[in-house]
Design an enzyme around this catalytic site. Structure first.
Site, mmCIF file in Angstrom:
data_model
loop_
_atom_site.group_PDB
_atom_site.id
_atom_site.type_symbol
_atom_site.label_atom_id
_atom_site.label_comp_id
_atom_site.label_asym_id
_atom_site.label_seq_id
_atom_site.Cartn_x
_atom_site.Cartn_y
_atom_site.Cartn_z
ATOM 1 N N CYS A 127 0.620 -1.244 0.153
ATOM 2 C CA CYS A 127 -0.170 -0.418 0.326
ATOM 3 C C CYS A 127 0.891 0.891 -0.084
ATOM 4 O O CYS A 127 0.394 2.840 -0.329
ATOM 5 C CB CYS A 127 -1.343 -0.292 0.912
ATOM 6 S SG CYS A 127 -1.985 -1.555 1.544
ATOM 7 N N HIS A 268 -3.111 7.315 2.052
ATOM 8 C CA HIS A 268 -3.899 5.774 1.979
ATOM 9 C C HIS A 268 -5.046 5.791 2.783
ATOM 10 O O HIS A 268 -5.173 5.672 3.362
ATOM 11 C CB HIS A 268 -2.604 4.427 2.452
ATOM 12 C CG HIS A 268 -3.098 3.407 2.065
ATOM 13 N ND1 HIS A 268 -3.419 3.150 1.028
ATOM 14 C CD2 HIS A 268 -3.488 2.093 2.517
ATOM 15 C CE1 HIS A 268 -4.195 1.710 0.272
ATOM 16 N NE2 HIS A 268 -3.440 1.525 1.876
ATOM 17 N N ASN A 298 -10.438 -0.406 -0.975
ATOM 18 C CA ASN A 298 -8.827 -0.385 -1.083
ATOM 19 C C ASN A 298 -8.072 -0.850 -1.868
ATOM 20 O O ASN A 298 -8.230 -1.958 -2.146
ATOM 21 C CB ASN A 298 -7.985 -0.879 0.549
ATOM 22 C CG ASN A 298 -6.350 -0.584 0.665
ATOM 23 O OD1 ASN A 298 -6.085 -0.957 -0.215
ATOM 24 N ND2 ASN A 298 -6.203 -1.284 1.759
HETATM 25 C C1 LIG Z 1 -10.482 -6.479 9.111
HETATM 26 C C2 LIG Z 1 -11.046 -4.953 10.040
HETATM 27 C C3 LIG Z 1 -12.261 -4.260 9.097
HETATM 28 C C4 LIG Z 1 -11.842 -6.240 10.966
HETATM 29 O O1 LIG Z 1 -12.750 -4.367 11.292
HETATM 30 P P1 LIG Z 1 -12.699 -5.046 13.050
HETATM 31 O O2 LIG Z 1 -14.023 -3.831 13.843
HETATM 32 O O3 LIG Z 1 -11.662 -4.712 14.175
HETATM 33 O O4 LIG Z 1 -13.773 -6.144 13.384
HETATM 34 P P2 LIG Z 1 -13.206 -7.186 14.637
HETATM 35 O O5 LIG Z 1 -12.154 -8.324 13.775
HETATM 36 O O6 LIG Z 1 -12.967 -7.083 15.797
HETATM 37 O O7 LIG Z 1 -14.445 -8.378 14.227
HETATM 38 C C5 LIG Z 1 -15.459 -8.297 14.927
HETATM 39 C C6 LIG Z 1 -16.493 -9.028 14.965
HETATM 40 O O8 LIG Z 1 -17.480 -8.429 12.770
HETATM 41 C C7 LIG Z 1 -17.337 -10.005 12.283
HETATM 42 N N1 LIG Z 1 -16.656 -9.606 11.273
HETATM 43 C C8 LIG Z 1 -15.772 -9.235 10.814
HETATM 44 N N2 LIG Z 1 -15.956 -8.755 9.138
HETATM 45 C C9 LIG Z 1 -16.868 -8.662 8.601
HETATM 46 C C10 LIG Z 1 -18.313 -8.483 7.757
HETATM 47 N N3 LIG Z 1 -17.359 -8.427 6.734
HETATM 48 N N4 LIG Z 1 -19.435 -8.629 8.146
HETATM 49 C C11 LIG Z 1 -19.918 -9.429 9.560
HETATM 50 N N5 LIG Z 1 -19.503 -8.875 9.872
HETATM 51 C C12 LIG Z 1 -17.268 -9.855 10.012
HETATM 52 C C13 LIG Z 1 -16.194 -10.738 12.868
HETATM 53 O O9 LIG Z 1 -15.627 -11.552 12.794
HETATM 54 C C14 LIG Z 1 -16.207 -10.074 14.695
HETATM 55 O O10 LIG Z 1 -17.133 -11.146 15.015
HETATM 56 P P3 LIG Z 1 -17.129 -11.838 16.378
HETATM 57 O O11 LIG Z 1 -17.078 -10.386 17.613
HETATM 58 O O12 LIG Z 1 -18.486 -12.631 16.138
HETATM 59 O O13 LIG Z 1 -16.352 -12.655 16.171
HETATM 60 C C15 LIG Z 1 -10.058 -3.753 10.761
HETATM 61 O O14 LIG Z 1 -9.397 -4.173 11.202
HETATM 62 C C16 LIG Z 1 -9.073 -3.548 9.584
HETATM 63 O O15 LIG Z 1 -9.755 -2.351 9.103
HETATM 64 N N6 LIG Z 1 -7.920 -3.755 9.879
HETATM 65 C C17 LIG Z 1 -6.788 -3.169 9.112
HETATM 66 C C18 LIG Z 1 -7.188 -4.017 7.853
HETATM 67 C C19 LIG Z 1 -6.240 -3.409 6.335
HETATM 68 O O16 LIG Z 1 -6.540 -2.194 6.490
HETATM 69 N N7 LIG Z 1 -5.233 -4.430 5.815
HETATM 70 C C20 LIG Z 1 -5.184 -3.354 4.547
HETATM 71 C C21 LIG Z 1 -3.779 -2.373 5.458
HETATM 72 S S1 LIG Z 1 -2.628 -1.639 4.223
#
Ligand SMILES: CC(C)(COP(=O)(O)OP(=O)(O)OC[C@H]1O[C@@H](n2cnc3c(N)ncnc32)[C@H](O)[C@@H]1OP(=O)(O)O)[C@@H](O)C(=O)NCCC(=O)NCCS
Length: 343
Positions: A127, A268, A298
C-alpha cells in the site's frame, strides 16, 4: 531502518526538485456494492459501511490485469499533460498484483504506451507502493538525468482475495493511478521532503504466503488457500494509525510547518476509521483530509493517486498548496511525501 531525504537531492549540493505535473486514475468500470458482496459472503452493508467506510469498489473483469489499469491511467496522464509517449524516460510501477512474476509490469506498460525511450522496473511496497515510486522517480529527476518519469501504482486486489474470508475480502478493490514527474522550476515547488521506513516485524500481519519461491504453486498450496491475502486486521489497524500520524508529524516538524500550513492530506485509504483516527491525532478538520474509500475500497498502490486525482477534480488542490501523502502497507512499509502542489 529509517530513510529521509530533502526532496530530490542529488548528493552534490545542487538540488533539482521534482514536481508532479499531472495525475490520473483509472478504475475498471464494473462496480461491486456491499449488497453484491452479501450474495458472496456472510456480511452486510451496514457492517461494511460502519466498520470500514466502504460502500462499493471496482472490480476488474477476467483477463484484465495490473498492466491494463496502469496503462489506462498512464494514457490519461499523458493526454492531460500533452506528453508524447516517446518523451517518457522512465516508468516505475508499484504493484503487489503484477500480471506475472516476470516480465516486469513496467515493460508491459511501456509496450502498450509506445514509450519506446523509457526504461523502468516494478517495485513491491504494497500500500506504500505509490509513494515509494514517487520518491524513486524524483531521485532521477533530481539527479538531472531524467526529465519525464511516470510513477504508477496499480493493483488488481480482487485477483488475490479469498471470498471465504469476510474480514478481508470486503476491504479491497481494483484501481490504478499515474503521476508525471518533471523538474521543478525552483526549490519551493514540487516534492519538498520525504520519509520512508520498513519494519519487517510486521511481515506476518499482512502477506500472501503462496506463489513465491518459498511456497511455489502446488495443489497443496491452492487447497490451503495460500494464494490469497492473509492478515491480522487488528494489528495492521493499530500500526497504520500510529505510523501514519508519526510520519506526517515528523515531516511537518523538520520542515518548519504545522498542521495549519497543510491544505490537504491524502492518506492511503485502507479503512475510514484508520483515516479518522490518524486525523484526530494530527488535529485536522475533515476539509483537510482526502477520503474516497467509500467508492473504491482499498486499491493498495492505487489509493493515493486516485485520491490526488479526485482532489483535483473536486477543486480541492491549487497551485502552491502544501500537501502531505502518507501511507502504511504490508511489510510493514511506510512513507510520507511533503509537496507543494505545482499546477
Ligand atoms: C479487518 C477490520 C475491518 C476488522 O474490523 P474490526 O472492527 O476490528 O472487527 P473485528 O475483527 O473485531 O470483528 C468484529 C466482528 O465482526 C465480524 N466480522 C468481520 N468481518 C465481517 C464482515 N465483513 N461482515 C460482518 N461481520 C464481520 C467478526 O467475525 C467479529 O465477529 P465476532 O465478534 O462474532 O467474533 C479492521 O481490523 C481493519 O480494517 N484492519 C486493517 C486492515 C487493513 O487495512 N489491511 C490493509 C492495510 S494496507
Amino acid at each position: 531502518m529509517h530513510m529521509r531525504g530533502d526532496g530530490a537531492g542529488n548528493g552534490t549540493g545542487r538540488r533539482i526538485p521534482a514536481k508532479i505535473t499531472g495525475v490520473a486514475g483509472y478504475a475498471p468500470p464494473r462496480v461491486m456494492t456491499n449488497r453484491d458482496l452479501e450474495k458472496l459472503v456472510d456480511t452486510n452493508d451496514e457492517w461494511i459501511r460502519t466498520r470500514t467506510g466502504i460502500r462499493e469498489r471496482h472490480v476488474a473483469d477476467k483477463g484484465v490485469a495490473a498492466s491494463h489499469l496502469a496503462t489506462e491511467a498512464a494514457k490519461r496522464v499523458l493526454a492531460q499533460t500533452g506528453t508524447d509517449p516517446e518523451e517518457i524516460e522512465m516508468i516505475v510501477v508499484a504493484s503487489v498484483t503484477p500480471d506475472m512474476m516476470f516480465p516486469a509490469t513496467a515493460c508491459l506498460v511501456q509496450e502498450r504506451l509506445g514509450a519506446k525511450g523509457a526504461w523502468g522496473f516494478d517495485l513491491s511496497a504494497a500500500c506504500s507502493g505509490f509513494v515509494y515510486a514517487l520518491t524513486v522517480g524524483a531521485q532521477f529527476v533530481g539527479a538531472g538525468s531524467h526529465r519525464k518519469v511516470l510513477a504508477i501504482g496499480s493493483d488488481v486486489m480482487t485477483s488475490i482475495l479469498d471470498y471465504q474470508d469476510r474480514a478481508t475480502c470486503v476491504l479491497f478493490g481494483d484501481g490504478a493511478g499515474a503521476a508525471l514527474l518533471e523538474p521543478a522550476g525552483d526549490a519551493k515547488e514540487g516534492i519538498l521532503d520525504f520519509t520512508h521506513d520498513i519494519d519487517g516485524s510486521g511481515g506476518p500481519c499482512l502477506y500472501m504466503p503462496g506463489g513465491g519461491s518459498l511456497h511455489p504453486p502446488t495443489q497443496e498450496t491452492v487447497e490451503k488457500r495460500m494464494h490469497y491475502v492473509h492478515q491480522d486486521g487488528g494489528q495492521v489497524f493499530k500500526y497504520a494509525v500510529r505510523r501514519m500520524a508519526e510520519l506526517a508529524e515528523g515531516l511537518l516538524e523538520r520542515n518548519g510547518y504545522t498542521k495549519d500550513d497543510l491544505a490537504l492530506v491524502v492518506p492511503h485509504q485502507a479503512n475510514l476509521r484508520i483515516i479518522r483516527a490518524m486525523q484526530e491525532r494530527l488535529g485536522l478538520d475533515d476539509s483537510k483530509v482526502m477520503v474516497n474509500i467509500d467508492r473504491y475500497g482499498n486499491t493498495t498502490a492505487g489509493t493515493i493517486p486516485l485520491g490526488l486525482c479526485d482532489a483535483v477534480t473536486q477543486g480541492r488542490l491549487h497551485k502552491g498548496d502544501l500537501v502531505m501523502l502518507v501511507s502504511v502497507g504490508a511489510g510493514y512499509t511506510s512513507g510520507g511525501v511533503l509537496l507543494r502542489w505545482a499546477y
